[in-house]
Scaffold this motif. Sequence first.
Motif, PDB file in Angstrom:
ATOM      1  N   PRO A  38       0.214  -0.812  -0.143  1.00  0.00           N
ATOM      2  CA  PRO A  38       0.089   0.031  -0.164  1.00  0.00           C
ATOM      3  C   PRO A  38       1.285   0.740   0.296  1.00  0.00           C
ATOM      4  CG  PRO A  38      -0.573  -1.449   1.724  1.00  0.00           C
ATOM      5  CD  PRO A  38       0.395  -2.316   1.651  1.00  0.00           C
ATOM      6  N   ASP A  39       0.613   1.938  -0.604  1.00  0.00           N
ATOM      7  CA  ASP A  39       0.923   3.538  -1.154  1.00  0.00           C
ATOM      8  C   ASP A  39       0.741   4.498  -0.559  1.00  0.00           C
ATOM      9  OD1 ASP A  39       3.464   5.114  -1.685  1.00  0.00           O
ATOM     10  OD2 ASP A  39       2.553   5.003  -4.042  1.00  0.00           O
ATOM     11  N   PRO A  40       0.445   4.963   0.408  1.00  0.00           N
ATOM     12  CA  PRO A  40      -0.376   5.603   1.265  1.00  0.00           C
ATOM     13  C   PRO A  40       0.379   7.181  -0.263  1.00  0.00           C
ATOM     14  CG  PRO A  40       2.170   5.704   2.083  1.00  0.00           C
ATOM     15  CD  PRO A  40       1.582   4.509   1.603  1.00  0.00           C
ATOM     16  N   VAL A  41      -0.879   8.435  -0.234  1.00  0.00           N
ATOM     17  CA  VAL A  41      -0.562   9.108  -1.062  1.00  0.00           C
ATOM     18  C   VAL A  41      -0.624  10.478  -0.400  1.00  0.00           C
ATOM     19  CG1 VAL A  41      -1.986  10.833  -2.398  1.00  0.00           C
ATOM     20  CG2 VAL A  41      -2.054   8.595  -3.005  1.00  0.00           C
ATOM     21  N   ASP A  42       0.454  11.403  -0.055  1.00  0.00           N
ATOM     22  CA  ASP A  42       0.757  12.551   0.174  1.00  0.00           C
ATOM     23  C   ASP A  42       0.850  13.624  -0.462  1.00  0.00           C
ATOM     24  OD1 ASP A  42       3.212  11.680  -0.762  1.00  0.00           O
ATOM     25  OD2 ASP A  42       4.090  11.926   0.941  1.00  0.00           O
ATOM     26  N   PHE A  43       0.983  13.613  -1.667  1.00  0.00           N
ATOM     27  CA  PHE A  43       0.977  14.393  -3.111  1.00  0.00           C
ATOM     28  C   PHE A  43       1.641  14.707  -3.127  1.00  0.00           C
ATOM     29  CE2 PHE A  43      -4.480  13.926  -2.091  1.00  0.00           C
ATOM     30  CZ  PHE A  43      -4.647  12.763  -3.682  1.00  0.00           C
ATOM     31  N   GLN A  44       3.052  14.511  -3.118  1.00  0.00           N
ATOM     32  CA  GLN A  44       4.383  15.324  -2.836  1.00  0.00           C
ATOM     33  C   GLN A  44       4.700  15.460  -4.630  1.00  0.00           C
ATOM     34  OE1 GLN A  44       6.122  16.340  -0.761  1.00  0.00           O
ATOM     35  NE2 GLN A  44       4.341  15.893   0.542  1.00  0.00           N
ATOM     36  N   SER A  45       3.738  16.759  -4.930  1.00  0.00           N
ATOM     37  CA  SER A  45       3.231  16.656  -6.340  1.00  0.00           C
ATOM     38  C   SER A  45       4.621  17.845  -6.580  1.00  0.00           C
ATOM     39  CB  SER A  45       2.291  17.039  -7.119  1.00  0.00           C
ATOM     40  OG  SER A  45       1.947  18.516  -6.170  1.00  0.00           O
ATOM     41  N   GLU A  46       5.450  18.405  -7.589  1.00  0.00           N
ATOM     42  CA  GLU A  46       6.206  19.935  -7.846  1.00  0.00           C
ATOM     43  C   GLU A  46       5.211  20.808  -7.656  1.00  0.00           C
ATOM     44  OE1 GLU A  46       9.138  19.143  -8.997  1.00  0.00           O
ATOM     45  OE2 GLU A  46       9.079  17.115  -9.838  1.00  0.00           O
ATOM     46  N   ASP A  47       6.354  21.727  -6.986  1.00  0.00           N
ATOM     47  CA  ASP A  47       5.978  22.751  -6.365  1.00  0.00           C
ATOM     48  C   ASP A  47       4.481  23.238  -7.445  1.00  0.00           C
ATOM     49  OD1 ASP A  47       7.271  22.363  -3.914  1.00  0.00           O
ATOM     50  OD2 ASP A  47       7.909  23.696  -4.453  1.00  0.00           O
ATOM     51  N   TYR A  48       4.956  23.603  -8.863  1.00  0.00           N
ATOM     52  CA  TYR A  48       4.513  24.308  -9.282  1.00  0.00           C
ATOM     53  C   TYR A  48       2.512  23.738  -9.851  1.00  0.00           C
ATOM     54  CZ  TYR A  48       5.607  20.854 -14.025  1.00  0.00           C
ATOM     55  OH  TYR A  48       5.485  19.734 -14.171  1.00  0.00           O
ATOM     56  N   ALA A  49       3.164  22.036  -9.036  1.00  0.00           N
ATOM     57  CA  ALA A  49       1.504  21.232  -9.728  1.00  0.00           C
ATOM     58  C   ALA A  49       1.066  21.122  -7.921  1.00  0.00           C
ATOM     59  CB  ALA A  49       1.457  20.072 -10.304  1.00  0.00           C
ATOM     60  N   LYS A  50       0.842  22.101  -7.023  1.00  0.00           N
ATOM     61  CA  LYS A  50       0.177  21.830  -6.166  1.00  0.00           C
ATOM     62  C   LYS A  50      -1.418  22.238  -5.818  1.00  0.00           C
ATOM     63  CE  LYS A  50       4.290  20.968  -2.940  1.00  0.00           C
ATOM     64  NZ  LYS A  50       4.363  19.381  -2.850  1.00  0.00           N
ATOM     65  N   THR A  51      -0.950  23.424  -6.990  1.00  0.00           N
ATOM     66  CA  THR A  51      -2.280  24.201  -6.429  1.00  0.00           C
ATOM     67  C   THR A  51      -2.803  23.848  -7.966  1.00  0.00           C
ATOM     68  OG1 THR A  51      -0.949  26.450  -7.004  1.00  0.00           O
ATOM     69  CG2 THR A  51      -1.981  25.355  -4.559  1.00  0.00           C
ATOM     70  N   TYR A  52      -4.116  23.953  -8.092  1.00  0.00           N
ATOM     71  CA  TYR A  52      -4.952  24.156  -9.817  1.00  0.00           C
ATOM     72  C   TYR A  52      -5.821  25.107  -9.826  1.00  0.00           C
ATOM     73  CZ  TYR A  52      -8.034  23.596 -14.161  1.00  0.00           C
ATOM     74  OH  TYR A  52      -8.995  22.930 -14.608  1.00  0.00           O
ATOM     75  N   PRO A  53      -5.030  26.204 -11.390  1.00  0.00           N
ATOM     76  CA  PRO A  53      -4.324  25.690 -12.538  1.00  0.00           C
ATOM     77  C   PRO A  53      -3.323  25.619 -12.455  1.00  0.00           C
ATOM     78  CG  PRO A  53      -5.638  27.814 -12.799  1.00  0.00           C
ATOM     79  CD  PRO A  53      -5.737  27.553 -11.601  1.00  0.00           C
ATOM     80  N   PHE A  54      -2.877  24.593 -13.521  1.00  0.00           N
ATOM     81  CA  PHE A  54      -1.332  24.018 -13.307  1.00  0.00           C
ATOM     82  C   PHE A  54      -1.261  23.453 -14.643  1.00  0.00           C
ATOM     83  CE2 PHE A  54      -1.654  20.218 -11.554  1.00  0.00           C
ATOM     84  CZ  PHE A  54      -1.365  19.711 -12.648  1.00  0.00           C
ATOM     85  N   SER A  55      -0.208  23.567 -15.332  1.00  0.00           N
ATOM     86  CA  SER A  55       0.184  23.334 -16.753  1.00  0.00           C
ATOM     87  C   SER A  55       1.250  22.266 -16.985  1.00  0.00           C
ATOM     88  CB  SER A  55       0.523  24.210 -17.665  1.00  0.00           C
ATOM     89  OG  SER A  55       0.133  25.164 -17.962  1.00  0.00           O
ATOM     90  N   TYR A  56       0.816  21.554 -17.618  1.00  0.00           N
ATOM     91  CA  TYR A  56       2.213  19.885 -17.507  1.00  0.00           C
ATOM     92  C   TYR A  56       3.751  20.681 -18.178  1.00  0.00           C
ATOM     93  CZ  TYR A  56      -1.029  16.822 -16.177  1.00  0.00           C
ATOM     94  OH  TYR A  56      -2.346  15.969 -15.597  1.00  0.00           O
ATOM     95  N   ALA A  57       4.454  19.869 -18.141  1.00  0.00           N
ATOM     96  CA  ALA A  57       5.815  20.325 -18.784  1.00  0.00           C
ATOM     97  C   ALA A  57       5.354  19.956 -20.245  1.00  0.00           C
ATOM     98  CB  ALA A  57       7.114  19.744 -18.090  1.00  0.00           C
ATOM     99  N   GLU A  58       6.594  21.041 -20.738  1.00  0.00           N
ATOM    100  CA  GLU A  58       7.048  20.425 -22.063  1.00  0.00           C
ATOM    101  C   GLU A  58       7.282  19.594 -22.636  1.00  0.00           C
ATOM    102  OE1 GLU A  58       5.709  22.656 -25.167  1.00  0.00           O
ATOM    103  OE2 GLU A  58       4.938  23.516 -22.927  1.00  0.00           O
TER     104      GLU A  58
END
Length: 294
Positions: free
Chosen positions: A86-106
């Motif tokens: 089991p992989d606990p989700v802590d949403f350790q995403s990139e800083d720019y993706a922590k809030t919506y809206p954001f754009s995926y990297a090129e």
Amino acid sequence: MTVLEVRHLTTYRYRRPVGFGEHRMMFRPRDSYDQRLLGATLRITPTPSAIRWVHDPFGNAVATARFDAEAEELVFENRISVEHFPDPVDFQSEDYAKTYPFSYAEDERPDLAPYMARQCPDPGGELERWARRFLGLGQETPTGRLLMTLTTAIGESFVYNRRTESGTQDPLTTLRLGRGTCRDFALFMMEAVRALGFAARFVSGYLYVPTRDATRHLGGGSTHAWCQVYLPGAGWVEFDPTNGIIGNRDLIRVAVARLPSQAVPLTGTFRGSPDDELGMTVEVHVTSEDPGAG
């Protein structure tokens, strides 16, 4: 870590001996850091004249069986053993993706584009309006909270019901009827988050339902479906809107795809008249070597 055992039995019955065309199977789980395949056996009756294994465009293991014999029954018994982490989700995403809206990297957009594209018609924007209800008005919304809220809202707003017919319900039909199966809810969430600009894909597999609380999850006793959403830095994160599960807890991945029709566990044909077909039964049992798992 938990070891989960799956027995998946599918039986087709006919009035008289019939011939069989090719049957395509997606039974073998995907190996990954959070689940490791320990063993797999596949028994088919009557015995196929040949079985061929390939990887499809998504990297799923696909087997195709061919038959020479005729029979009144065609039985597929698949048994697997998976070491599950089991992989606990802590949403350790990139800083720019922590809030919506954001754009995926090129450099990621070309690979994610097929999973971002809307696949189902929404001419009046009904589905997009439903999804945007969960955004903060005039302000950024925490990405993790947004996706968790969407997942929970589907489970709480719609009624789960089993449907034996093949295929997946159009998301607008699910929205208007307010009910559906696990695969309907998975597609609904995929299209909802795609309307917001996320990349999402369909997952087919199995659901472990702890025996100590058999009503805890919906969708047990058969194959199960959910979806994944791609978050920069966190990767493909599991979301099961049927049960409100975030992360891989109690979920065994078998196949991932852009559309539900690309991840059907078993398809095939028979040679005979339509009246020869008596029906199909599916039994799925998922058990754990750890009685406290789940």
